[in-house]
Design an enzyme around this catalytic site. Structure first.
Site, PDB file in Angstrom:
ATOM      1  N   ASP A  30     -15.698  22.725  65.998  1.00  0.00           N
ATOM      2  CA  ASP A  30     -14.956  21.966  66.765  1.00  0.00           C
ATOM      3  C   ASP A  30     -15.416  21.887  68.197  1.00  0.00           C
ATOM      4  O   ASP A  30     -16.619  21.550  68.361  1.00  0.00           O
ATOM      5  CB  ASP A  30     -13.413  22.595  66.724  1.00  0.00           C
ATOM      6  CG  ASP A  30     -12.347  21.648  66.929  1.00  0.00           C
ATOM      7  OD1 ASP A  30     -12.030  21.033  67.824  1.00  0.00           O
ATOM      8  OD2 ASP A  30     -11.511  21.543  65.719  1.00  0.00           O
ATOM      9  N   HIS A  65      -9.033  21.557  71.842  1.00  0.00           N
ATOM     10  CA  HIS A  65      -8.559  21.244  70.364  1.00  0.00           C
ATOM     11  C   HIS A  65      -9.133  22.583  69.619  1.00  0.00           C
ATOM     12  O   HIS A  65      -8.484  23.111  68.768  1.00  0.00           O
ATOM     13  CB  HIS A  65      -9.217  20.114  69.902  1.00  0.00           C
ATOM     14  CG  HIS A  65      -8.729  19.595  68.425  1.00  0.00           C
ATOM     15  ND1 HIS A  65      -9.435  20.075  67.579  1.00  0.00           N
ATOM     16  CD2 HIS A  65      -7.854  18.805  68.038  1.00  0.00           C
ATOM     17  CE1 HIS A  65      -8.925  19.543  66.257  1.00  0.00           C
ATOM     18  NE2 HIS A  65      -7.782  18.812  66.817  1.00  0.00           N
ATOM     19  N   SER A 257      -5.090  18.786  61.733  1.00  0.00           N
ATOM     20  CA  SER A 257      -6.007  19.466  62.598  1.00  0.00           C
ATOM     21  C   SER A 257      -5.167  20.956  62.579  1.00  0.00           C
ATOM     22  O   SER A 257      -5.956  22.033  62.398  1.00  0.00           O
ATOM     23  CB  SER A 257      -6.426  19.111  63.755  1.00  0.00           C
ATOM     24  OG  SER A 257      -7.307  18.176  63.862  1.00  0.00           O
TER      25      SER A 257
END
Length: 321
Positions: A30, A65, A257
């Site tokens: 990520d 994220h 996600s």
């Protein structure tokens, strides 16, 4: 995580069986991983970090994220007195940074990250790859380079979970690498912020199948809406959505996600219960034990039944020997 982990049964498994993902490593490919206290206290479970963007050695996350996703899988709620606890609060995390501060990156870099995990599988006991990223699919999984890369990881014994995408409710919106039929493609639900499952439904934004190859996807659904997980301080996401910050240390986000690493956390519980499970075993158990409450071919992840079946597999394997 205060609702999601309870609702899918992971907290019950932790309390009744003591299964917390201990000894299992999850690679989060990520934007990086911030060394949040929920991952580093009382012991540091971020056991490795590889940066393909800026070549830094110490863990960081300039976007935020990846940190949120790591917490979805393995946060232990240290900064919230256990409130925001994930399915696998003792699992180890390997941060693999393949996306920049804006959450963007090249497919070739993502493939490098996947290949690095395969190469280092034994060094860090990487059993699971969590991929909360994707790109529009233009060709068959047989020819798509990213789909081919995750298939290789799967055949090397690593369970791969990939986000279905956030382009629903239109059909044929599954992204790559989630189009690959071997890996576990995760869709997202709305849990209505209640532990009751009967009022849940597939999130409108969650991408639908079939895939570009006319294959049925997603393979499983998990909570992914309004999930409170780890905040990377001074990250791009914190700057973009400051109103989503919760109690200084956490952040509320929605998407497939978030559902994907929650699924990965459940798999870590399963692998702690039975380390001999293959990726195909894991996928079969998840689908067999999922609850068909979402009007889709495959149902809603159910950790209690999945872990119990994983344990039964171990008993069967011992008997067979």
């Amino acid at each position: 995580m205060d609702v999601a982990s309870k609702q899918i049964g992971s907290i019950d498994i932790q309390e009744q069986s003591g299964l917390t993902g201990k000894g299992v490593s999850i690679a989060v490919i990520d934007t990086g991983v911030h060394p949040h206290a929920d991952l580093t206290q009382p012991t540091n479970r971020v056991i490795a970090f590889k940066d393909f963007i800026n070549n830094q050695n110490e863990p960081y996350d300039d976007n935020g994220h990846g940190t949120h996703c790591a917490g979805d899988a393995a946060g232990n709620g240290h900064q919230s007195e256990g409130l925001y606890t994930s399915p696998a609060p003792e699992a180890s995390i390997i941060g693999v940074k393949v996306l920049d501060e804006n959450g963007s990156g090249r497919l070739s870099t993502i493939i490098e990250g996947i290949d690095w995990c395969v190469t280092n599988k034994h060094n860090y006991n990487i059993r699971i790859i969590s991929l909360s990223l994707g790109a529009q699919a233009y060709e068959s999984y047989r020819d798509d380079p990213l789909a081919v890369a995750v298939q290789e990881a799967w055949h090397q014994g690593i369970v791969v979970c990939a986000a279905a995408g956030n382009s629903g409710p239109e059909q044929t919106t599954i992204t790559t690498p989630a189009i690959n039929p071997f890996i576990i493609t995760v869709g997202s639900t709305m849990d209505q912020n209640t532990e009751e499952r009967s009022d849940d439904h597939i999130a409108t934004y969650s991408s639908r199948g079939p895939t570009i190859d006319s294959l049925i996807k997603p393979d499983i659904y998990a909570p992914g809406t309004d999930i409170i997980s780890l905040l990377a301080p001074n990250s791009k996401i914190e700057q973009q959505v400051p109103e989503q910050v919760v109690n200084d240390y956490y952040l509320q986000l929605s998407g497939t996600s978030m559902a994907t690493p929650i699924c990965a956390g459940v798999i870590a519980q399963m692998l702690e219960a039975n380390p001999n499970l293959s990726p195909n075993d894991i996928k079969s158990i998840l689908q067999t034990t999922s609850k068909p409450v979402l009007n889709d071919l495959w149902g809603y992840i159910e950790a209690t039944s999945a872990v119990n079946m994983a344990t039964d597999y171990m008993l069967f394997q011992k008997t067979a020997k």
